[in-house]
Write an enzyme that holds these catalytic residues in place. Structure first.
Site, mmCIF file in Angstrom:
data_model
loop_
_atom_site.group_PDB
_atom_site.id
_atom_site.type_symbol
_atom_site.label_atom_id
_atom_site.label_comp_id
_atom_site.label_asym_id
_atom_site.label_seq_id
_atom_site.Cartn_x
_atom_site.Cartn_y
_atom_site.Cartn_z
ATOM 1 N N LYS A 154 -12.103 10.726 -12.835
ATOM 2 C CA LYS A 154 -12.821 9.687 -13.580
ATOM 3 C C LYS A 154 -11.971 8.430 -13.776
ATOM 4 C CE LYS A 154 -15.869 12.964 -15.924
ATOM 5 N NZ LYS A 154 -16.973 12.716 -14.986
ATOM 6 N N GLU A 159 -22.210 14.644 -13.600
ATOM 7 C CA GLU A 159 -22.227 15.856 -12.784
ATOM 8 C C GLU A 159 -22.568 16.996 -13.725
ATOM 9 O OE1 GLU A 159 -21.519 19.243 -11.851
ATOM 10 O OE2 GLU A 159 -19.392 18.814 -11.596
ATOM 11 N N CYS A 186 -18.186 24.287 -10.668
ATOM 12 C CA CYS A 186 -19.559 23.756 -10.685
ATOM 13 C C CYS A 186 -20.283 23.980 -9.367
ATOM 14 C CB CYS A 186 -19.544 22.262 -10.989
ATOM 15 S SG CYS A 186 -18.711 21.811 -12.522
ATOM 16 N N GLU A 233 -18.922 10.913 -7.627
ATOM 17 C CA GLU A 233 -17.489 10.752 -7.852
ATOM 18 C C GLU A 233 -16.795 10.905 -6.505
ATOM 19 O OE1 GLU A 233 -16.441 11.849 -12.322
ATOM 20 O OE2 GLU A 233 -17.004 13.633 -11.186
#
Length: 490
Positions: free
Chosen positions: A162, A252, A286, A464
């Site tokens: 990030k 996300e 994830c 991202e």
């Protein structure tokens, strides 16, 4: 005194005390040890972080592209020098095996920062000829102050995913790590400061999503929010961002991803891929391919290969470098995963292996759950439809290509998908029909810095990594220049 003591907030290039009195504990899930206490930020702390970030951002954005690039490259060097120290801290905080944190978490996070540091000079505008006496040009300008809200499964990697594009584009960031795993984000702030980042350009506020996260997503001084977490929380973030100042958002939000094994696949390779897609990081990834579709005729063979590989998993103390499977991130999360396992049993899925908490003396003090494989699963089962975020594989069988594509897409999620096949024509044909943002052919799980990462449907908004992410941390200013006379109609 706990191993890492009391942790303060990081604002304006230094550690500072919260304006409130609340603290919370960091717990090592391998043994239940309280390893640190962390201060909880308040709304007043968010305000002062925004003020510091706005001031620092002006200094940062005024630097040349090469100056910013050199500072971020120094941060990369420091991260790599401190890889082992940071990996051990990450292991204590998350329970992830040291064999993993040493080779993945800091390494891949530093790669992303290096990638964006190299891209900074390419952030340039266009010159657009209009006519002999006029032209236009564009500038890519930073958004200003942005917020990052991280998840607990890859704390420092997510903080770098990030912050790297945000800082590269000339923004300042206020980062809120998950309250479950906050420690390495604070160390990242130290690294940035040591590398020469101006004060205020990267700040870390620890605390809960309900307090700190809410304040960040509604603050009028923040231009964008990048969030990683669950769907329900993501909807709240998006509503807050829109309802306050129409902030940009990147999110996300997890997945329930299909891994399709075709009849022409190398079954050993397919089993290896399925293991990595389900049990790496104790299943807390994830993009895991937790819905494993195999041809009905190959079910027994595939199950035998999975069962043999599960026996090779090395479970234990995550600081033991021979271990490759640690506890879950927290005791509450262990209970959540165990509830899903019981649900699978009640709904009629057959337990091929695992399916129990690990209560032997060796594991009793930790948040361990045995690697679990369910087979004979149905699409309507809770364990097949909902994200478990633990070491639970569901094996489903199918008859033909059209059927498996339809069933693979029958999900509110659309984060990842993969196929294992010896036929590349089929591989591309199927991948082009799967509703997922990240797809793999004959592999699984790698997310290099160059490759955009993000989901379809309820799995997220935006991306991202990759060049596109850097561009989305900027805004375009268009300027027209007239060299000739100006003629008014009045």
């Amino acid at each position: 005194m706990s191993r890492y003591g009391l942790q303060q907030l990081y604002i304006n290039g230094a550690y500072v005390d919260s304006t409130g009195d609340d603290t919370f504990d960091a717990v090592n899930p391998a043994n239940g040890e309280i390893i640190a206490q962390l201060q909880s930020a308040t709304v007043a702390d968010v305000d002062r972080a925004v003020i510091a970030a706005a001031a620092g951002q002006k200094i940062w954005a005024a630097m040349t592209a090469m100056e910013r690039s050199r500072i971020l490259r120094r941060a990369v060097d420091i991260l790599r020098e401190r890889n082992d120290e940071l990996a051990l801290l990450e292991t204590h905080d998350t329970g992830k095996p040291l064999s993993e944190t040493r080779t993945v978490d800091i390494v891949t996070g530093a790669d992303v920062l290096e990638y964006y540091a190299g891209l900074i000079p390419m952030l340039e505008g266009q010159q657009i000829p209009l006519r002999d006496t006029s032209f236009a040009y564009t500038r890519r300008e930073p958004l200003g102050v942005v917020a990052g809200i991280g998840a607990w499964n890859y704390p420092i990697q997510i903080a770098l995913w990030k912050s790297a594009p945000a800082l590269a584009a000339g923004n300042a960031m206020i980062f809120k790590p998950s309250e479950v795993t906050s420690l390495t984000a604070l160390k990242l702030a130290e690294v940035y400061t040591e590398a020469g980042l101006p004060a205020g350009v990267f700040n870390v506020l620890t605390g809960t999503g309900q307090s700190v996260g809410q304040a960040l997503t509604t603050h009028p001084g923040i231009a964008k929010v990048s969030f990683t977490g669950g769907i329900a929380s993501g909807k709240t973030v998006m509503a807050n961002a829109a309802g306050s100042t129409l902030k940009d958002v990147t999110m996300e939000l997890g997945g329930k991803s299909p891994l399709i094994v075709f009849e022409d696949a190398d079954l050993d390779k397919a089993a290896d891929i399925a293991m990595m897609a389900n049990f790496f990081s104790s299943g807390q990834v994830c993009t895991n391919g937790t819905r494993v579709f195999v041809p009905q005729a190959l079910q027994t063979q595939f199950e035998e290969k999975i069962l043999a590989r599960v026996q090779r998993i090395r479970i234990g103390n995550p600081t033991d470098e021979a271990v490759n499977f640690g506890p879950l991130v927290s005791f509450p999360h262990r209970e959540s995963v165990l509830r899903y396992i019981e649900s699978g049993k009640r709904e009629g899925a057959r337990v091929l292996v695992g399916g129990e908490p690990m209560t032997d003396e060796k594991y009793a003090q930790g948040a361990f759950v045995a690697p679990t494989v369910f087979t004979d699963c149905r699409d309507d089962m809770k364990i097949v439809r909902e994200e478990i975020f633990g070491p639970v594989m569901s094996i489903l069988t199918y008859q033909n290509e059209d059927e498996v594509i339809r069933r693979a897409n029958d999900s509110e999620y659309g984060l990842a998908a993969g196929v294992v096949t010896g036929d590349l024509n089929r591989a591309h044909r199927v991948i082009h029909q799967l509703e997922a943002g990240i797809c793999w052919i004959n592999t699984w799980g790698e997310s290099p810095a160059e490759m955009p990462v993000g989901g379809y449907k309820h799995s997220g908004v935006g991306r991202e990594n990759g060049i596109t992410t850097l561009e989305h941390y900027t805004q375009i200013k268009s300027v027209q220049v007239e060299l000739g006379e100006f003629r008014s109609v009045f």
